[in-house]
Design a protein around this motif. Structure first.
Motif, PDB file in Angstrom:
ATOM      1  N   ASP A  55      19.337  57.870  81.238  1.00 53.61           N
ATOM      2  CA  ASP A  55      20.716  58.220  80.873  1.00 53.61           C
ATOM      3  C   ASP A  55      21.146  59.466  81.663  1.00 53.61           C
ATOM      4  OD1 ASP A  55      23.158  58.311  79.538  1.00 53.61           O
ATOM      5  OD2 ASP A  55      22.324  59.114  77.668  1.00 53.61           O
ATOM      6  N   HIS A  90      21.236  52.373  75.178  1.00 53.60           N
ATOM      7  CA  HIS A  90      22.197  52.829  76.193  1.00 53.60           C
ATOM      8  C   HIS A  90      21.509  53.043  77.549  1.00 53.60           C
ATOM      9  CE1 HIS A  90      25.442  55.151  77.951  1.00 53.60           C
ATOM     10  NE2 HIS A  90      24.781  56.293  77.904  1.00 53.60           N
ATOM     11  N   HIS A 135      28.578  54.094  83.233  1.00 59.57           N
ATOM     12  CA  HIS A 135      28.934  54.250  81.820  1.00 59.57           C
ATOM     13  C   HIS A 135      30.066  53.303  81.415  1.00 59.57           C
ATOM     14  CE1 HIS A 135      26.081  57.467  81.601  1.00 59.57           C
ATOM     15  NE2 HIS A 135      26.272  57.516  80.288  1.00 59.57           N
TER      16      HIS A 135
END
Ligand SMILES: [Fe+2]
Length: 310
Positions: free
Chosen positions: A113, A197, A182
């Motif tokens: 991330d 994520h 994103h």
């Protein structure tokens, strides 16, 4: 409950979701007549929030140092983000000791991330020497210490630097903003809420870098030097850097692509539509270094169905 008890501050303990929930609650305590849906659909602009204390337990989101928060509106398959100055945490606690029990998957996904935060923050239309400087250091530290944390989860030095990398990555994108990975990941985890994520980002990253390399070859070659050494920073290396990033992810054990998660060519149109329609994601797409039209978004999803290097 906070309203009934007259809460004067909100403490968020956890990774991105709990801290972002705390940020959302801190706003809604100041706007009791509003709902979370209205907040995340951008139907009002909050200017105040209760003080937020973020106690962070993962090394990826950077939410403890930034003004962003994300939430899902499951029935609409939307996962929008908000960004307001009033939700900068007043205090943040980043203690690597809280991260030594993170399982391997979360260890890798959260650091990925952070890699995505800086890949985007260094290449948006709002990128600056500062966002690029932080990007370079973030990738250097993660390339150096992530394998060490995977091999030795209780290595406090590795956890410390991964946590530091995550925090400076948060500062990098708080300044430089985000774009493709994103904006395209949020539809994936909105449709499949169990998808981590960071894993969604990992599946998209090689294709995103492949597509944007033509616009930012020097920056990308520079910041990715620790992962894909030897790039000259000239157009024409897009396939090489994409394959190199994919190989790095595979070496970390992240071999999944969209097809492994059950997505197929038939989903590309719907995912593209969600990326374009979900509130707030359009702003991210407008910051991309190449035109983020329907064709390009669909092409990135398609390139992420299977490994690029196969
Ligand atoms: Fe993120």
């Amino acid at each position: 409950m906070g309203l009934q008890n007259g809460a004067q501050a909100v403490i968020g303990i956890g990774g991105g979701s709990p801290i972002d929930t705390a940020k959302s609650v801190a706003i809604l305590l100041e706007y009791p007549e509003k709902t979370a849906e209205e907040l995340y659909e951008g139907l009002f602009t909050p200017e105040k929030a209760k003080p937020i204390i973020a106690i962070n337990t993962t090394h990826g989101t950077g939410t403890e140092v930034d003004r962003f928060a994300v939430a899902s509106i499951l029935e609409k398959e939307y996962k929008p983000s908000i960004a307001y100055d009033c939700i900068y945490p007043l205090y943040a606690i980043d203690d690597p000791q809280l991260m030594v029990t993170l399982p391997k998957g979360q260890t890798v996904f959260t650091s990925i991330d952070a890699v995505n935060h800086v890949t985007e923050a260094a290449t948006t239309l709002a990128a600056s020497p500062y966002s690029i400087l932080l990007a370079k250091e973030t990738i250097r530290l993660i390339a150096r210490y992530l394998p060490q944390a995977v091999a030795h989860p209780d290595d406090l030095t590795a956890r410390y630097y991964l946590l530091y990398a995550s925090a400076i990555a948060g500062i990098s994108f708080d300044n430089g903003m985000l774009h493709f990975t994103h904006a395209l990941e949020h539809p994936l985890s909105a449709v499949k809420p169990d998808l981590a994520h960071g894993l969604g980002l990992a599946m998209l990253l090689p294709a995103v870098v492949k597509h944007i390399y033509i616009a930012k070859p020097e920056v990308l070659a520079d910041i990715y030097e620790p992962i894909v050494p030897g790039l000259k920073g000239v157009p024409g290396e897009a396939e090489k850097i994409a394959a190199g990033i994919e190989k790095w992810l595979f070496n970390l054990g992240v071999t999944e692509k969209l097809e492994d998660m059950g997505f197929t060519e038939n989903d590309v149109e719907k995912l593209t539509k969600l990326a374009l329609e979900t509130p707030s994601l359009g702003l991210l797409l407008s910051m991309a270094p190449i035109k983020a039209d329907e064709k390009t978004i669909a092409s990135i999803y398609r390139d992420s169905l299977k490994p690029i290097s196969r």
